[in-house]
Design a protein around this motif. Structure first.
Motif, short mmCIF file in Angstrom:
data_model
loop_
_atom_site.label_atom_id
_atom_site.label_comp_id
_atom_site.label_asym_id
_atom_site.label_seq_id
_atom_site.Cartn_x
_atom_site.Cartn_y
_atom_site.Cartn_z
N GLU A 286 -1.29 10.21 -6.86
CA GLU A 286 -2.22 9.99 -5.76
C GLU A 286 -1.77 10.69 -4.49
O GLU A 286 -2.60 11.22 -3.74
CB GLU A 286 -2.37 8.47 -5.51
CG GLU A 286 -3.02 7.72 -6.67
CD GLU A 286 -4.39 8.29 -7.02
OE1 GLU A 286 -5.25 8.35 -6.12
OE2 GLU A 286 -4.58 8.69 -8.18
N VAL A 287 -0.49 10.71 -4.24
CA VAL A 287 0.01 11.43 -3.06
C VAL A 287 -0.24 12.92 -3.21
O VAL A 287 -0.69 13.59 -2.28
CB VAL A 287 1.52 11.15 -2.85
CG1 VAL A 287 2.10 12.10 -1.80
CG2 VAL A 287 1.74 9.70 -2.43
N ASP B 269 0.87 -1.19 0.00
CA ASP B 269 0.00 0.00 0.00
C ASP B 269 0.90 1.23 0.00
O ASP B 269 0.94 1.99 0.97
CB ASP B 269 -0.91 -0.01 1.23
CG ASP B 269 -1.83 1.22 1.28
OD1 ASP B 269 -2.05 1.85 0.21
OD2 ASP B 269 -2.29 1.57 2.38
N THR B 270 1.59 1.42 -1.11
CA THR B 270 2.62 2.45 -1.17
C THR B 270 2.05 3.85 -0.93
O THR B 270 2.59 4.63 -0.14
CB THR B 270 3.35 2.40 -2.52
OG1 THR B 270 3.88 1.09 -2.71
CG2 THR B 270 4.48 3.41 -2.56
N VAL B 271 0.97 4.16 -1.60
CA VAL B 271 0.38 5.49 -1.45
C VAL B 271 -0.02 5.75 0.00
O VAL B 271 0.30 6.79 0.59
CB VAL B 271 -0.84 5.66 -2.38
CG1 VAL B 271 -1.54 6.98 -2.08
CG2 VAL B 271 -0.42 5.59 -3.83
N GLY B 272 -0.71 4.79 0.60
CA GLY B 272 -1.16 4.95 1.98
C GLY B 272 -0.01 5.11 2.96
O GLY B 272 -0.08 5.93 3.88
N GLN B 273 1.05 4.35 2.73
CA GLN B 273 2.19 4.42 3.64
C GLN B 273 2.96 5.72 3.48
O GLN B 273 3.47 6.27 4.46
CB GLN B 273 3.11 3.22 3.41
CG GLN B 273 2.46 1.91 3.84
CD GLN B 273 3.42 0.74 3.70
OE1 GLN B 273 4.24 0.49 4.56
NE2 GLN B 273 3.32 0.03 2.59
N LEU C 29 1.58 8.58 2.65
CA LEU C 29 0.75 9.60 3.28
C LEU C 29 0.78 9.53 4.80
O LEU C 29 0.63 10.55 5.47
CB LEU C 29 -0.69 9.48 2.78
CG LEU C 29 -0.91 9.83 1.30
CD1 LEU C 29 -2.34 9.50 0.89
CD2 LEU C 29 -0.60 11.30 1.04
N SER C 30 0.98 8.33 5.35
CA SER C 30 0.98 8.18 6.80
C SER C 30 2.37 8.31 7.42
O SER C 30 2.51 8.23 8.64
CB SER C 30 0.38 6.81 7.18
OG SER C 30 1.20 5.75 6.70
N ALA D 134 -3.64 14.22 -2.32
CA ALA D 134 -4.01 14.26 -0.91
C ALA D 134 -3.04 15.04 -0.04
O ALA D 134 -3.35 15.34 1.11
CB ALA D 134 -4.10 12.82 -0.37
N SER D 135 -1.88 15.39 -0.57
CA SER D 135 -0.86 16.01 0.27
C SER D 135 0.02 16.95 -0.56
O SER D 135 0.21 16.74 -1.76
CB SER D 135 0.01 14.93 0.91
OG SER D 135 1.14 15.47 1.55
#
Length: 223
Positions: free
Chosen positions: A66-67, A36-40, A42-43, A70-71
């Motif tokens: 995608e990053v 989950d590259t994008v999620g990781q 971002l977190s 959101a950021s």
């Protein structure tokens, strides 16, 4: 201390990059699970992301897009996909900078400092190295001492930056060749000697003598 996230699936390159960043005053963390590259990303609460494009299971350009949705975290793409179309597409997807592999360590550090400064109004210190009354500005290719300044060539900059970042330790000729020119296939001992001589002459113009020392049979040293 700025927190930098390394997103690179090659374990050797990932570890080397983390060591380089930590030696130069950054906190380096690395992504090793790409499920989950994008999620990781971002977190991770990173101040800057160093992103490879060739990742397992996901393309780095997709991650970048995608990053960025959101950021606003700064993203420097570091990749072997160095054609113009990849660079243009990556930048259009929101990347802040694009550095092709193989890269020179000092050049990459200068890119990191520049993006941090542009993004946060900080990071200038990472582009400057001071030791023994000598200050090297890697972004401007300039060395100063007691109010006097001199412009450096690209090779003079690379040599002096490497030695000053490793002040107190002998840097071998082989390491200098490998790090400065990626492969010693293009640089022989005489070429390195000539470049060091030119650097010493440049330093002498601003009153800096005996700053770069030769350790016979070992390499060079800034004490």
């Amino acid at each position: 201390m700025r927190r930098l996230l390394v997103v690179e699936d090659d374990a050797r390159l990932r570890d080397e990059l983390c060591v380089l960043l930590e030696r130069n005053g950054y906190e380096a963390v690395a992504l090793t699970d790409f499920s989950d590259t994008v999620g990781q990303v971002l977190s991770a609460s990173a101040d800057l992301v160093l992103l490879d494009l060739n990742l397992p299971g996901v393309d780095g350009q997709y991650v970048c897009r995608e990053v960025r949705r959101a950021s606003s975290v700064p993203i420097i793409v570091v990749t072997s996909r160095d054609n113009d179309m990849d660079e243009l597409l990556t930048l259009s997807l929101g990347a802040d900078d694009f550095v092709p592999k193989p890269y020179n360590d000092q050049v990459l550090l200068a890119h990191v400092a520049t993006v941090l400064k542009r993004s946060y109004g900080e990071g200038a210190a990472a582009a400057e190295i001071s030791h023994g009354g000598v200050t090297l500005d890697t972004a401007r290719c300039r060395v100063t001492h007691e109010g006097r300044a001199a412009e450096l060539t690209k090779n003079e900059l690379r040599i002096l930056a490497l030695l000053m970042r490793n002040a107190g330790a002998v840097v071998s000729r082989q390491r200098m060749q490998e790090e400065l020119w990626a492969s010693d296939e293009f640089v022989d001992d005489n070429t390195l000697t000539v470049n060091v001589s030119h650097l010493r002459a440049t330093l002498a113009k601003i009153g800096v003598e005996d700053f770069v020392l030769t350790k016979r049979g070992m390499g060079y040293l800034v004490e």
